[in-house]
Design an enzyme around this catalytic site. Structure first.
Site, mmCIF file in Angstrom:
data_model
loop_
_atom_site.group_PDB
_atom_site.id
_atom_site.type_symbol
_atom_site.label_atom_id
_atom_site.label_comp_id
_atom_site.label_asym_id
_atom_site.label_seq_id
_atom_site.Cartn_x
_atom_site.Cartn_y
_atom_site.Cartn_z
ATOM 1 N N GLN A 1 43.363 43.264 35.453
ATOM 2 C CA GLN A 1 44.150 42.092 34.947
ATOM 3 C C GLN A 1 44.145 42.113 33.664
ATOM 4 O OE1 GLN A 1 43.005 38.580 37.236
ATOM 5 N NE2 GLN A 1 43.179 39.856 39.314
ATOM 6 N N GLU B 1 44.638 36.103 37.152
ATOM 7 C CA GLU B 1 44.670 35.342 38.610
ATOM 8 C C GLU B 1 43.490 34.277 38.344
ATOM 9 O OE1 GLU B 1 43.523 37.957 41.803
ATOM 10 O OE2 GLU B 1 43.490 36.448 43.297
ATOM 11 N N GLU C 1 50.279 45.617 40.381
ATOM 12 C CA GLU C 1 48.692 45.314 40.195
ATOM 13 C C GLU C 1 48.224 46.935 40.227
ATOM 14 O OE1 GLU C 1 46.211 43.291 42.593
ATOM 15 O OE2 GLU C 1 47.566 41.676 42.933
ATOM 16 N N ASN D 1 51.672 37.724 48.128
ATOM 17 C CA ASN D 1 50.836 38.911 47.579
ATOM 18 C C ASN D 1 49.979 39.614 48.835
ATOM 19 O OD1 ASN D 1 49.118 40.141 45.516
ATOM 20 N ND2 ASN D 1 47.484 39.270 46.515
ATOM 21 N N GLU D 2 50.134 40.850 48.765
ATOM 22 C CA GLU D 2 49.354 41.638 49.630
ATOM 23 C C GLU D 2 49.406 41.167 51.018
ATOM 24 O OE1 GLU D 2 45.547 42.924 47.883
ATOM 25 O OE2 GLU D 2 46.616 44.177 46.438
ATOM 26 N N TYR E 1 44.403 50.809 42.711
ATOM 27 C CA TYR E 1 43.359 50.593 41.710
ATOM 28 C C TYR E 1 42.436 52.052 42.101
ATOM 29 C CZ TYR E 1 44.122 45.932 41.493
ATOM 30 O OH TYR E 1 44.343 44.553 41.414
ATOM 31 N N ASN F 1 45.098 37.639 45.698
ATOM 32 C CA ASN F 1 44.748 36.823 46.844
ATOM 33 C C ASN F 1 44.349 35.655 46.577
ATOM 34 O OD1 ASN F 1 44.483 39.612 47.690
ATOM 35 N ND2 ASN F 1 42.196 39.787 47.439
HETATM 36 O O1 AHR Z 1 43.141 42.103 41.181
HETATM 37 C C1 AHR Z 1 42.350 41.920 42.087
HETATM 38 C C2 AHR Z 1 42.624 41.732 43.235
HETATM 39 O O2 AHR Z 1 43.391 43.013 43.957
HETATM 40 C C3 AHR Z 1 44.143 40.649 43.738
HETATM 41 O O3 AHR Z 1 43.543 39.377 44.036
HETATM 42 C C4 AHR Z 1 44.631 41.203 45.039
HETATM 43 O O4 AHR Z 1 46.109 41.254 45.088
HETATM 44 C C5 AHR Z 1 44.360 42.924 44.963
HETATM 45 O O5 AHR Z 1 43.716 43.327 46.130
#
Ligand code: AHR
Length: 505
Positions: A349, A27, A292, A172-173, A244, A72
């Site tokens: 990432q 990103e 992700e 995205n999201e 995450y 984001n």
């Molecule tokens: O990977 C970091 C962020 O995590 C990304 O920009 C977003 O899509 C997610 O919340």
């Protein structure tokens, strides 16, 4: 000492692993691009300004696909800012991460980099501030051969051949209030439906990913998936998942159990896809893109202290510990265990920003602890995923209930006549003896057992000690006539490889 037991058979097929399961994500965030992929003043930079030390490690990982440019970031991005003459590209306030984006790297530079890294592009479009028009124009710019305004613009920028980008993410999201242009499920579903329709009109060969929930804890979780799929089921190929994990309470047993929640997440999303399939009386099965996933928590506090409006500040620079690598190993196993439905995975990432590769701007590079399970999976995890008939001693966790000490999956590669067992021993105090009934593979023999472990769960690699945490090749363990017997050291990631025995003449 209680043993873990597995039974393996060729017929216990989960599904063919899609190579794209071992993809990554990059990103415009922190030093992922500037100081990561792209650093023209770096001693290792090539004529395009790409760091070759980074390219070498990316190639070592054999990354099949890279999602770009966000994240984001993409929800406020005007892709036109990043193409054409670099001296004319605008600097812009970047609102997602509160930085300044210089736009010295854009879609064409990414495609150049992708080619050098032997990988493939997966491009996300902006559905935060933009919509149908910019989506169709970007597909035309990238994928249309020529003879139209947008495709000729690409040609005038020095790219006579179309980029042929095969797969696109519809935003995205979009369920998250933190997202620029955040939408309700119906607002997003309707917009994504129209974008998907016209993007396919421009290039009918492309595949599309629709945004699922940002994570399993979202209030709108499941309703979001059901609603957006209601609008788009026939038009898209994959639904996205993001996750995450972090060890915020410093409770390693709980941290190691989190992949059990990842299994549940995947299975709940599959159930929702299948519900929409049934509702629509469709013959199509929706596939999943876990685009992700990673551990992310170490850098949270430091990030709050970074001044806004800098170019490429050191954001999200988690330095990973040995225990993080075990969690990443469990997450990879979770993806492989669902190979029949999860076709794409993107570790989030790739460089510097919550990443397996860490660089110093102007300086060196090292492999983080999480590099190793990712490398192992990418190198040895291609083939057919086999489920294991597994019994293992377990421990009790307040969130996840009975958690087996053994987390494992097997990948059989018939072409290479190779069987790989990926296994994590979650027991922090004791080794775990492993017995395998591999009668259906009695012509295979154990050839390699590599182990990632360390006495200190919090051990890290660094520029000074780049090899503090790295795998070792364990001697011991055996396989005879289809019986496997080996030991998984306490708190360890294991890759156990068996090869078909060559008949001696
Ligand atoms: O990977 C970091 C962020 O995590 C990304 O920009 C977003 O899509 C997610 O919340």
């Amino acid at each position: 000492m209680e043993k873990a037991k597995i039974t393996l058979h060729r017929e216990f097929k989960i599904g063919q692993i899609d190579d794209r399961l071992y993809g990554a994500f990059i990103e415009h965030l922190g030093r992922a691009i500037y100081g990561g992929l792209y650093e023209p003043d770096h001693p290792s930079a090539d004529a395009d300004g790409f760091r070759q030390d980074v390219l070498n490690l990316v190639k070592e990982l054999n990354v099949p696909i890279v999602r770009y440019p966000g994240g984001n970031f993409v929800s406020g991005y005007n892709w036109e800012d990043g193409v054409g003459d670099k001296s004319k590209r605008p600097q812009r306030l970047e609102l997602a991460w509160r930085t300044v984006e210089p736009n010295l790297f854009g879609t064409n530079e990414f495609i150049d980099w992708v080619k050098k890294a032997n990988t493939q592009a997966m491009i996300a479009i902006n559905l935060g501030t933009r919509g149908v028009d910019s989506a169709r124009q970007l597909v035309e710019y990238c994928n249309h051969p020529g003879g139209t305004d947008w495709s000729d613009l690409r040609i005038s920028h020095g790219y006579p051949e179309p980029h042929k980008i095969p797969i696109w993410c519809l935003g995205n999201e979009m369920d998250g209030p933190w997202q620029i242009g955040h939408k309700t499920a119906s607002e997003y579903g309707r917009l994504a439906q129209e974008c998907a329709k016209v993007m396919r009109w421009v290039d009918p060969t492309i595949e599309l990913v629709i945004c699922g929930s940002s994570h399993r804890g979202m209030d709108s979780y499941i309703d979001w998936e059901a609603t957006v799929l209601d609008y788009t089921y026939d038009l898209v190929d994959y639904l996205s998942l993001h996750t995450y994990f972090g060890n915020r309470a410093d409770d390693t047993r709980n941290f190691l159990a989190m992949s059990v929640g990842m299994d549940t997440f995947i299975e709940e999303v599959i159930a929702t896809c299948d519900y929409v399939q049934a509702k629509k009386r469709s013959s199509k099965k929706m596939m999943l893109a876990f685009d992700e996933w990673n551990v992310w928590f170490h850098s949270n506090q430091a990030d709050r202290e970074i001044d806004p409006w800098l170019v490429a500040p050191p954001q999200l620079e988690d330095v990973y510990t040995f225990e993080d690598a075990l969690v990443v190993g469990c997450m990879l196993i979770s993806l492989m265990k669902h190979a029949d439905r999860v076709k794409i995975g993107c570790m989030a990432q790739l460089v510097n920003v919550i990443a397996p590769i860490m660089t110093q701007t102007g300086g060196g590079i090292y492999r983080q602890t999480i590099f190793y399970p990712y490398l192992d999976a990418s190198l040895h995890g291609r083939g057919i995923a086999l489920s294991l008939n597994l019994s293992s001693p377990a421990y009790e966790d307040a969130t996840f209930g009975q958690v087996p000490y053994l987390e494992a999956v097997a990948i059989w590669n018939p072409t290479q006549e190779k069987l790989t067992l990926f296994a994590v021993n979650r027991n922090l105090e004791q080794e775990l003896p492993l017995i395998g009934d591999l009668r259906d593979f009695d012509d295979y023999q154990l050839t390699q057992h590599s182990v990632l472990n360390h006495q200190n769960l919090k051990a890290t690699n660094s520029f000074d000690q780049p090899n503090n945490v790295k795998p070792v090749y364990q001697v011991g363990g055996q396989s005879n006539n289809g019986e496997l017997a080996t030991i998984l050291p306490k708190a360890s990631w294991n890759v156990i490889i068996l090869q078909k025995t060559k008949i001696q003449n």
